[in-house]
Design a protein around this motif. Structure first.
Motif, PDB file in Angstrom:
ATOM      1  N   ASP A 170       2.351  16.275  10.038  1.00  0.00           N
ATOM      2  CA  ASP A 170       3.350  16.719   9.007  1.00  0.00           C
ATOM      3  C   ASP A 170       4.888  16.116   9.207  1.00  0.00           C
ATOM      4  O   ASP A 170       5.462  15.805   8.219  1.00  0.00           O
ATOM      5  CB  ASP A 170       3.401  18.363   8.897  1.00  0.00           C
ATOM      6  CG  ASP A 170       2.164  19.126   8.452  1.00  0.00           C
ATOM      7  OD1 ASP A 170       1.464  18.483   7.719  1.00  0.00           O
ATOM      8  OD2 ASP A 170       1.859  20.186   8.787  1.00  0.00           O
ATOM      9  N   PHE A 171       5.150  15.900  10.689  1.00  0.00           N
ATOM     10  CA  PHE A 171       6.302  15.741  10.816  1.00  0.00           C
ATOM     11  C   PHE A 171       6.711  13.978  10.443  1.00  0.00           C
ATOM     12  O   PHE A 171       7.724  13.792  10.175  1.00  0.00           O
ATOM     13  CB  PHE A 171       6.528  15.887  12.313  1.00  0.00           C
ATOM     14  CG  PHE A 171       7.750  15.470  12.775  1.00  0.00           C
ATOM     15  CD1 PHE A 171       9.024  16.405  12.470  1.00  0.00           C
ATOM     16  CD2 PHE A 171       8.357  14.466  13.557  1.00  0.00           C
ATOM     17  CE1 PHE A 171      10.294  16.118  12.897  1.00  0.00           C
ATOM     18  CE2 PHE A 171       9.473  14.016  14.011  1.00  0.00           C
ATOM     19  CZ  PHE A 171      10.395  14.784  13.594  1.00  0.00           C
ATOM     20  N   ARG A 172       5.305  13.235  10.681  1.00  0.00           N
ATOM     21  CA  ARG A 172       5.357  12.033  10.326  1.00  0.00           C
ATOM     22  C   ARG A 172       5.552  11.755   8.925  1.00  0.00           C
ATOM     23  O   ARG A 172       6.444  10.903   8.321  1.00  0.00           O
ATOM     24  CB  ARG A 172       4.116  11.350  10.987  1.00  0.00           C
ATOM     25  CG  ARG A 172       4.063   9.685  10.388  1.00  0.00           C
ATOM     26  CD  ARG A 172       2.797   9.306  10.564  1.00  0.00           C
ATOM     27  NE  ARG A 172       1.588   9.936   9.983  1.00  0.00           N
ATOM     28  CZ  ARG A 172       0.327   9.672  10.164  1.00  0.00           C
ATOM     29  NH1 ARG A 172      -0.207   8.846  10.953  1.00  0.00           N
ATOM     30  NH2 ARG A 172      -0.693  10.278   9.398  1.00  0.00           N
ATOM     31  N   GLU A 173       4.900  12.384   8.026  1.00  0.00           N
ATOM     32  CA  GLU A 173       5.069  12.353   6.620  1.00  0.00           C
ATOM     33  C   GLU A 173       6.389  12.698   6.289  1.00  0.00           C
ATOM     34  O   GLU A 173       7.116  12.035   5.271  1.00  0.00           O
ATOM     35  CB  GLU A 173       4.050  13.256   5.898  1.00  0.00           C
ATOM     36  CG  GLU A 173       2.650  12.794   6.083  1.00  0.00           C
ATOM     37  CD  GLU A 173       2.333  11.303   5.793  1.00  0.00           C
ATOM     38  OE1 GLU A 173       2.882  11.056   4.800  1.00  0.00           O
ATOM     39  OE2 GLU A 173       1.781  10.479   6.585  1.00  0.00           O
ATOM     40  N   LEU A 174       6.981  13.687   6.896  1.00  0.00           N
ATOM     41  CA  LEU A 174       8.355  14.267   6.648  1.00  0.00           C
ATOM     42  C   LEU A 174       9.361  12.873   6.854  1.00  0.00           C
ATOM     43  O   LEU A 174      10.227  12.732   5.914  1.00  0.00           O
ATOM     44  CB  LEU A 174       8.771  15.233   7.396  1.00  0.00           C
ATOM     45  CG  LEU A 174      10.446  15.813   7.327  1.00  0.00           C
ATOM     46  CD1 LEU A 174      10.596  16.220   5.705  1.00  0.00           C
ATOM     47  CD2 LEU A 174      10.496  16.900   8.145  1.00  0.00           C
ATOM     48  N   ALA A 175       9.048  12.318   7.934  1.00  0.00           N
ATOM     49  CA  ALA A 175      10.228  11.261   8.370  1.00  0.00           C
ATOM     50  C   ALA A 175       9.778  10.021   7.187  1.00  0.00           C
ATOM     51  O   ALA A 175      10.783   9.428   6.806  1.00  0.00           O
ATOM     52  CB  ALA A 175       9.698  10.624   9.622  1.00  0.00           C
ATOM     53  N   ARG A 176       8.632   9.676   6.814  1.00  0.00           N
ATOM     54  CA  ARG A 176       8.485   8.703   5.877  1.00  0.00           C
ATOM     55  C   ARG A 176       9.118   9.096   4.532  1.00  0.00           C
ATOM     56  O   ARG A 176       9.471   8.117   3.779  1.00  0.00           O
ATOM     57  CB  ARG A 176       6.624   8.874   5.555  1.00  0.00           C
ATOM     58  CG  ARG A 176       5.965   7.862   6.590  1.00  0.00           C
ATOM     59  CD  ARG A 176       4.529   7.770   6.407  1.00  0.00           C
ATOM     60  NE  ARG A 176       4.021   6.908   7.425  1.00  0.00           N
ATOM     61  CZ  ARG A 176       2.899   6.702   7.570  1.00  0.00           C
ATOM     62  NH1 ARG A 176       1.824   7.548   6.975  1.00  0.00           N
ATOM     63  NH2 ARG A 176       2.432   5.781   8.541  1.00  0.00           N
ATOM     64  N   MET A 177       8.908  10.319   4.218  1.00  0.00           N
ATOM     65  CA  MET A 177       9.671  10.858   2.925  1.00  0.00           C
ATOM     66  C   MET A 177      11.156  10.736   2.774  1.00  0.00           C
ATOM     67  O   MET A 177      11.596  10.160   2.076  1.00  0.00           O
ATOM     68  CB  MET A 177       9.277  12.373   2.630  1.00  0.00           C
ATOM     69  CG  MET A 177       7.953  12.654   2.006  1.00  0.00           C
ATOM     70  SD  MET A 177       7.346  14.355   1.973  1.00  0.00           S
ATOM     71  CE  MET A 177       8.564  14.758   0.547  1.00  0.00           C
ATOM     72  N   ILE A 178      11.823  10.964   4.077  1.00  0.00           N
ATOM     73  CA  ILE A 178      13.286  10.671   4.111  1.00  0.00           C
ATOM     74  C   ILE A 178      13.505   9.007   4.200  1.00  0.00           C
ATOM     75  O   ILE A 178      14.457   8.819   3.205  1.00  0.00           O
ATOM     76  CB  ILE A 178      13.567  11.230   5.401  1.00  0.00           C
ATOM     77  CG1 ILE A 178      13.682  12.697   5.591  1.00  0.00           C
ATOM     78  CG2 ILE A 178      15.064  10.851   5.738  1.00  0.00           C
ATOM     79  CD1 ILE A 178      13.843  13.420   6.759  1.00  0.00           C
TER      80      ILE A 178
END
Length: 358
Positions: A170-178
């Motif tokens: 989830d954290f990785r995907e959040l970083a990718r979205m940013i």
């Protein structure tokens, strides 16, 4: 009111209405004539956001590797300083996403992170490379500064256990979205490898997580009150804190050891005169104390002083008097933990240790 006054009042009201209607008609004509020109929003040149380019998925690099150390500023460089929190961020203890926008951006660029930072079950820290001075510093949501790079870090372990692989994803995907919103690249560690490392780190932390207690038991003939405990605690520089225990602080303001009620009933200022104490416990939180072996020596000395003051005996968990041999064995165990932590580059009592054992 006379007829003349009434007439003048009526004339005045009529004039005001005529002027109001005339102005309304003029505004309506101007809106019809110029309204189309204001249908499109124009940016304020002083507060213009970073230029938004068309989305290009290739700009978000799905690089499954740890950030290369040599691309980051070095503490050894002349004049280089770094925020204390940022020093602690490391791939051994944190999942770190590295985002480098094409031009400096403010903290609004991390809006998604500020909204979700408490959703991962572990501490989240953000460090930014300041556009003003070129130094890494802790980033807070309302900072007015601009940054050229960000490190988004999710702590892997604390005393509640290791971060889950799901939370890491989830954290990785959040970083990718940013990164996608900023139309820039993001460098990410491999989630599966990080999750396995987190489990191993948690197992190590559990193996050295030692809390040492010395119990102080008053004699049957001596009734101990909360006021008695507060008096001797103050005498030896222990301060009552919010957790209901008396704490002795080291030179950094961190707890060296604490004195609490053996049955865990908290000490409170307003109930000290009503509290009857059956026993006390001195506690040393080994991983969180600098040089815990020496700290234990100090705790033994204090335990003896308190026992003398309170007409009590130092006992073990089974209320058996603690012998010198037992104290020696405890100290050896503490020294072994201290050495094991040092060998693993997690020094007892260090800021990193306090993070992991929190």
């Amino acid at each position: 009111m006379s007829e003349l006054q009434i007439s003048l009042l009526g004339i005045g009201v009529a004039v005001v209405l005529i002027i109001y209607i005339y102005n309304w008609l003029q505004q309506r004509q101007h809106r019809r004539k110029f309204g189309a020109a204001f249908k499109h929003r124009h940016e304020d040149i002083l507060y213009r956001p970073a230029e938004i380019m068309p989305t290009d998925e290739l700009l978000v690099e799905k690089m499954e590797q740890v950030v290369p150390i040599d691309i980051l500023p070095k503490e050894s460089q002349p004049g280089y300083t770094i925020d204390a929190v940022c020093v602690l961020l490391d791939e051994k203890t944190d999942y770190i996403a590295m985002i480098s926008p094409k031009s400096p951006v403010g903290t609004d660029a991390l809006k998604l992170l500020w909204q979700q930072r408490f959703d991962f079950g572990k501490n989240v820290h953000v460090c930014g490379l300041s556009a003003a001075n070129g130094e890494w510093e802790k980033v807070i949501a309302d900072s007015p500064l601009a940054y050229t790079s960000f490190k988004l870090a999710l702590q892997l372990v604390n005393r509640s256990g290791a971060v889950s692989e799901v939370k890491l994803m989830d954290f990785r995907e959040l970083a990718r979205m940013i990164a996608a919103q900023l139309h820039t690249s993001v460098v990410l560690p491999d989630v599966a490898k990080t999750a396995a490392h987190a489990v191993a780190l948690d197992e190590f932390c559990a193996s050295v997580d030692q809390m040492i207690g010395l119990n102080i038991l008053p004699s049957d003939k001596h009734i101990l009150t909360g006021n008695d405990v507060a008096r001797v605690a103050e005498q030896y520089d222990l301060c009552l804190q919010a957790d209901g225990a008396f704490h002795l602080l080291d030179t950094h303001g961190h707890t060296l050891f604490s004195l609490c009620n053996e049955d865990n009933t908290p000490f409170q200022h307003h109930t000290l005169d009503q509290l009857q104490v059956d026993g006390l416990t001195l506690l040393l939180d080994v991983p969180r104390v600098e040089q815990p072996s020496l700290g234990f020596d100090q705790m033994v000395i204090l335990a003896r002083q308190l026992a003398s003051e309170l007409h009590a005996t130092i006992v073990d968990a089974n209320h058996v008097a603690l012998s010198e041999d037992s104290i020696t064995l405890i100290r050896e165990r503490i020294a072994a933990v201290e050495a094991e932590m040092r060998a693993s580059d997690i020094t007892a009592g260090s800021a990193q240790a306090r993070r992991l054992f929190s």
